[in-house]
Enzyme design. Structure first.
Site, PDB file in Angstrom:
ATOM      1  N   CYS A  75      30.662  22.159 -32.259  1.00  0.00           N
ATOM      2  CA  CYS A  75      31.445  22.356 -32.802  1.00  0.00           C
ATOM      3  C   CYS A  75      31.869  23.224 -32.023  1.00  0.00           C
ATOM      4  CB  CYS A  75      30.656  23.811 -33.827  1.00  0.00           C
ATOM      5  SG  CYS A  75      31.465  24.775 -34.999  1.00  0.00           S
ATOM      6  N   THR A  77      34.152  26.713 -32.908  1.00  0.00           N
ATOM      7  CA  THR A  77      33.856  27.371 -32.885  1.00  0.00           C
ATOM      8  C   THR A  77      32.300  28.459 -32.925  1.00  0.00           C
ATOM      9  OG1 THR A  77      35.279  27.426 -35.363  1.00  0.00           O
ATOM     10  CG2 THR A  77      33.628  29.674 -35.613  1.00  0.00           C
ATOM     11  N   CYS A 186      38.424  21.747 -33.417  1.00  0.00           N
ATOM     12  CA  CYS A 186      37.733  20.780 -34.527  1.00  0.00           C
ATOM     13  C   CYS A 186      36.878  20.056 -34.251  1.00  0.00           C
ATOM     14  CB  CYS A 186      38.280  21.681 -35.058  1.00  0.00           C
ATOM     15  SG  CYS A 186      36.994  22.204 -36.701  1.00  0.00           S
ATOM     16  N   THR A 187      35.771  19.957 -34.431  1.00  0.00           N
ATOM     17  CA  THR A 187      35.303  18.214 -34.032  1.00  0.00           C
ATOM     18  C   THR A 187      35.629  17.534 -35.357  1.00  0.00           C
ATOM     19  OG1 THR A 187      33.104  19.317 -34.593  1.00  0.00           O
ATOM     20  CG2 THR A 187      33.880  19.213 -32.019  1.00  0.00           C
TER      21      THR A 187
END
EC number: 5.1.1.3
Length: 265
Positions: A75, A77, A186-187
């Site tokens: 992730c 973030t 973003c994944t």
């Protein structure tokens, strides 16, 4: 000292990390994998860094209790908010994070304009700014925060009109700006590749970092002589929300059904 047969823990705010899990399984088929989807707290992109750090600490403690020999923050973030904190807490534990693929995108662009699709949290972070300073001095980078995408991907309906319209609204300004290279920051977003392929010209490169993360995990495990050499156990899944939601999505995003346990942290 961890054993070679010990599992690797992989976490994300939700189902996006399954895209990274697939790359790890592809490169390291002998590794046993644990996956935690923190679906009860998704999306991380709209949470404070301190909130995300607390979640990642709890998940790290869970992986430690499971005997994991390494942890992957699948992730962007979470990596921005928590990887430095976790490395300080666990200096001898291999930890792999995610970051947007600014370096390869800057090298790949022909127009000199790179677009970034990512969460607000990633784009506003000092870590992302540092990546731009380091690798993007000779290119123009156009960023596009994508509120709402993660939540729609979490439903597992990747062909919905709502998702298609939202994604198109985010992609069009990047194309209008002259971007010939798009970073999926973003994944969750690699699951949108089929949709994106129908929205962008064929010569627009789409780049994510899942494979690079798998290679970094392999390097760290090899350096510690921790690469598994036996048959892998089936991947184990946990969710901090209703497990049935993740169970319903696994056949779509993981291509295999599986049972999911409830994780209360």
């Amino acid at each position: 000292m961890a054993e070679r047969s010990a599992p690797v823990g992989v976490m994300d705010s939700g189902v996006g990390g399954l895209s990274v899990l697939a790359e790890i399984q592809r490169l390291l088929p002998s590794e046993s994998l644990l996956y935690v989807a923190d679906c009860g707290h998704v999306p991380y992109g709209e949470k404070t860094p301190d909130y995300i750090r607390q979640r990642c600490r709890r998940i790290a403690e869970f992986f430690q209790a499971q005997g994991a020999k390494a942890m992957v923050l699948a992730c962007n973030t979470a990596t921005v908010a928590a990887v430095a904190d976790l490395r300080e807490r666990y200096p001898d534990w291999p930890l792999v994070g995610m970051e947007p693929a600014v370096k390869p995108a800057a090298a790949a662009t022909r127009s000199g304009v790179v677009g970034v699709l990512a969460t607000t949290g990633t784009l506003q972070s000092a870590k992302f700014a540092a990546l731009l300073d380091r690798f993007a001095n000779d290119v123009r980078v156009v960023t596009q925060p994508c509120p709402g995408l993660v939540e729609l991907i979490e439903t597992g309906d990747l062909g919905s009109l709502q998702l298609r319209q939202l994604l198109l609204g985010y992609v069009q300004p990047l194309l209008a700006a002259g971007c010939d290279t798009l970073i999926l920051g973003c994944t969750h977003y690699p699951f949108l590749r089929p949709l994106l392929a129908g929205m962008v010209p064929a010569d627009v490169a789409i780049i994510d970092t899942g494979a690079a993360v798998a290679r970094q995990l392999k390097r760290l495990l090899a350096a510690r002589e921790l690469l598994a050499d036996g048959p892998a156990r089936d991947a184990a899944f946990w969710s901090s929300a209703d497990p049935r939601s993740l169970e319903n999505i696994l056949p779509v995003l993981w291509n295999t059904s599986g049972s999911v346990q409830r994780l209360q942290l």
